[in-house]
Design an enzyme around this catalytic site. Structure first.
Site, PDB file in Angstrom:
ATOM      1  N   ASN A  10       0.860  -1.184   0.000  1.00  0.00           N
ATOM      2  CA  ASN A  10       0.000   0.000   0.000  1.00  0.00           C
ATOM      3  C   ASN A  10       0.900   1.239   0.000  1.00  0.00           C
ATOM      4  O   ASN A  10       1.490   1.579   1.020  1.00  0.00           O
ATOM      5  CB  ASN A  10      -0.887  -0.041   1.255  1.00  0.00           C
ATOM      6  CG  ASN A  10      -1.730   1.205   1.403  1.00  0.00           C
ATOM      7  OD1 ASN A  10      -1.843   2.002   0.470  1.00  0.00           O
ATOM      8  ND2 ASN A  10      -2.314   1.381   2.573  1.00  0.00           N
ATOM      9  N   LYS A  12       0.021   4.221  -0.238  1.00  0.00           N
ATOM     10  CA  LYS A  12      -0.698   5.357   0.367  1.00  0.00           C
ATOM     11  C   LYS A  12      -0.574   6.593  -0.523  1.00  0.00           C
ATOM     12  O   LYS A  12      -0.518   6.476  -1.739  1.00  0.00           O
ATOM     13  CB  LYS A  12      -0.190   5.620   1.785  1.00  0.00           C
ATOM     14  CG  LYS A  12      -0.130   4.354   2.637  1.00  0.00           C
ATOM     15  CD  LYS A  12       0.009   4.647   4.096  1.00  0.00           C
ATOM     16  CE  LYS A  12       0.329   3.385   4.844  1.00  0.00           C
ATOM     17  NZ  LYS A  12       0.074   3.451   6.249  1.00  0.00           N
ATOM     18  N   HIS A  96      -9.505   0.678   4.821  1.00  0.00           N
ATOM     19  CA  HIS A  96      -8.233   0.918   5.509  1.00  0.00           C
ATOM     20  C   HIS A  96      -8.485   1.788   6.735  1.00  0.00           C
ATOM     21  O   HIS A  96      -9.316   2.701   6.696  1.00  0.00           O
ATOM     22  CB  HIS A  96      -7.239   1.592   4.555  1.00  0.00           C
ATOM     23  CG  HIS A  96      -5.849   1.592   5.109  1.00  0.00           C
ATOM     24  ND1 HIS A  96      -5.439   2.509   6.045  1.00  0.00           N
ATOM     25  CD2 HIS A  96      -4.792   0.771   4.892  1.00  0.00           C
ATOM     26  CE1 HIS A  96      -4.179   2.245   6.369  1.00  0.00           C
ATOM     27  NE2 HIS A  96      -3.764   1.199   5.684  1.00  0.00           N
ATOM     28  N   GLU A  98      -6.940   4.175   8.007  1.00  0.00           N
ATOM     29  CA  GLU A  98      -6.765   5.623   7.831  1.00  0.00           C
ATOM     30  C   GLU A  98      -8.050   6.251   7.297  1.00  0.00           C
ATOM     31  O   GLU A  98      -8.380   7.395   7.615  1.00  0.00           O
ATOM     32  CB  GLU A  98      -5.567   5.896   6.904  1.00  0.00           C
ATOM     33  CG  GLU A  98      -4.253   5.646   7.623  1.00  0.00           C
ATOM     34  CD  GLU A  98      -3.094   5.262   6.733  1.00  0.00           C
ATOM     35  OE1 GLU A  98      -3.177   5.403   5.505  1.00  0.00           O
ATOM     36  OE2 GLU A  98      -2.081   4.789   7.291  1.00  0.00           O
ATOM     37  N   GLU A 166      -5.256  -5.500  10.428  1.00  0.00           N
ATOM     38  CA  GLU A 166      -4.271  -4.443  10.626  1.00  0.00           C
ATOM     39  C   GLU A 166      -4.558  -3.700  11.922  1.00  0.00           C
ATOM     40  O   GLU A 166      -5.387  -2.763  11.938  1.00  0.00           O
ATOM     41  CB  GLU A 166      -4.320  -3.446   9.464  1.00  0.00           C
ATOM     42  CG  GLU A 166      -4.055  -4.059   8.114  1.00  0.00           C
ATOM     43  CD  GLU A 166      -3.533  -3.007   7.142  1.00  0.00           C
ATOM     44  OE1 GLU A 166      -2.362  -3.093   6.764  1.00  0.00           O
ATOM     45  OE2 GLU A 166      -4.299  -2.090   6.796  1.00  0.00           O
ATOM     46  N   GLY A 172       2.078   2.125  10.627  1.00  0.00           N
ATOM     47  CA  GLY A 172       2.938   3.295  10.468  1.00  0.00           C
ATOM     48  C   GLY A 172       3.628   3.743  11.746  1.00  0.00           C
ATOM     49  O   GLY A 172       4.198   4.829  11.801  1.00  0.00           O
ATOM     50  N   SER A 212       3.443  -2.218  10.274  1.00  0.00           N
ATOM     51  CA  SER A 212       4.894  -2.136  10.487  1.00  0.00           C
ATOM     52  C   SER A 212       5.652  -3.418  10.102  1.00  0.00           C
ATOM     53  O   SER A 212       6.661  -3.759  10.727  1.00  0.00           O
ATOM     54  CB  SER A 212       5.197  -1.730  11.931  1.00  0.00           C
ATOM     55  OG  SER A 212       4.686  -0.433  12.173  1.00  0.00           O
TER      56      SER A 212
HETATM   57  C1  PEP Z   1      -0.836  -0.071   5.833  1.00  0.00           C
HETATM   58  O1  PEP Z   1      -0.870   1.071   5.426  1.00  0.00           O
HETATM   59  O2  PEP Z   1      -1.717  -0.853   5.495  1.00  0.00           O
HETATM   60  C2  PEP Z   1       0.264  -0.474   6.705  1.00  0.00           C
HETATM   61  C3  PEP Z   1       0.239  -1.662   7.219  1.00  0.00           C
HETATM   62  O3  PEP Z   1       1.260   0.470   6.932  1.00  0.00           O
HETATM   63  P1  PEP Z   1       2.701   0.199   7.602  1.00  0.00           P
HETATM   64  O4  PEP Z   1       3.247  -1.080   7.022  1.00  0.00           O
HETATM   65  O5  PEP Z   1       3.513   1.388   7.261  1.00  0.00           O
HETATM   66  O6  PEP Z   1       2.473   0.047   9.070  1.00  0.00           O
END
Ligand code: PEP
Length: 253
Positions: A10, A12, A96, A98, A166, A172, A212
């Site tokens: 992703n 983003k 997601h 976010e 997630e 992040g 992460s």
């Molecule tokens: C994501 O945006 O779905 C995600 C898991 O981000 P990150 O790997 O940066 O934590």
């Protein structure tokens, strides 16, 4: 037979045309396990979808990061599922965290989007996950079950769905879930699917972990029996994404 390992990237809201081309070049030159072992899907911002689709190696696929809940029309700023299909984009990420948190996308709204996207022929990476507060109050499983239930109530077929667990506190932040924490939730989610949707769906639906994930922690996570792959944010913009793709071989051991 275990479901095929799935690695999503992703990107983003990141990248310039030059940066995007550089990432694609790295991916195109990478030696990775075959398509029989791992399915790789990268998700650039909307504006770069045609560019990435045109340049990316044919054994990797492309996903959009969102799409609208209904057919197109008078919805300024939105992108419809039909438009994505028109561009031969096969996948979309929906729900997601976010978007759930910043844009207040509810469980029902996400489920409606999943239903519409599937009905139009897109494949969906559906994201669920608890906040830190919810984890600390012991409600992780009820939160993710509720998010999954909203989707399960609206769809009949799961072949084109990948469920991305997630935890919001891990996205992040550099704070990855431990392999044991990820395995615990994935196994509970599989049980939820078995009890509430059916044994076939539970056995075949990919439940992937996001939060992460990087080149250093992916192998241990991939070795967990109920972790069927990853959704990767930050590290998907870096060369270490290739190492994460290679962690699919943990399932061959
Ligand atoms: C994501 O945006 O779905 C995600 C898991 O981000 P990150 O790997 O940066 O934590």
């Amino acid at each position: 037979m275990a479901p095929k390992f799935f690695v999503g990237g992703n990107w983003k809201c990141n990248g310039t045309t030059e940066e995007v081309k550089k990432i694609v070049t790295t991916l195109n030159e990478a030696e990775v396990p075959s398509e029989d072992i791992v399915e790789v899907v990268v998700s650039p911002p909307f504006v770069f979808l045609p560019l990435v689709k045109g340049l990316l190696r044919s054994d990797f696929q492309v996903a959009a990061q969102n799409c609208w809940v209904r057919r197109g029309g008078a919805f300024t700023g939105e992108i419809s599922a039909e438009m994505l299909l028109n561009l031969s984009i096969p996948w979309v990420i929906l729900g997601h965290s976010e978007r759930r948190s910043l844009l207040a996308e509810s469980n029902d709204f996400v489920a409606d989007k999943v239903e519409h996207a599937l009905s139009q022929g897109l494949k969906v990476i559906a994201c669920i996950g608890e906040t830190l507060e919810q984890r600390e109050s012991g409600s992780t499983m009820s939160v993710v079950a509720c998010q999954t239930k909203a989707i399960a109530e609206k769809i009949e077929h799961w072949e084109n769905v990948v469920l991305a667990y997630e935890p919001v506190w891990a996205i992040g932040t550099g704070k990855v879930a431990t392999p044991a924490q990820a395995q615990e939730v994935h196994s509970e989610l599989r049980k939820w699917l078995r009890d509430n949707v059916g044994p076939e769906v539970a056995a075949t639906t990919r439940i992937i972990y996001g939060g992460s994930v990087n080149g250093a922690n992916c192998n241990e996570l991939a070795a967990q029996p109920d972790v069927d792959g990853f959704l990767v944010g930050g590290a998907s913009l870096k060369p270490e994404f290739v190492d994460i793709i290679k962690s699919a071989t943990e399932k061959q051991r």
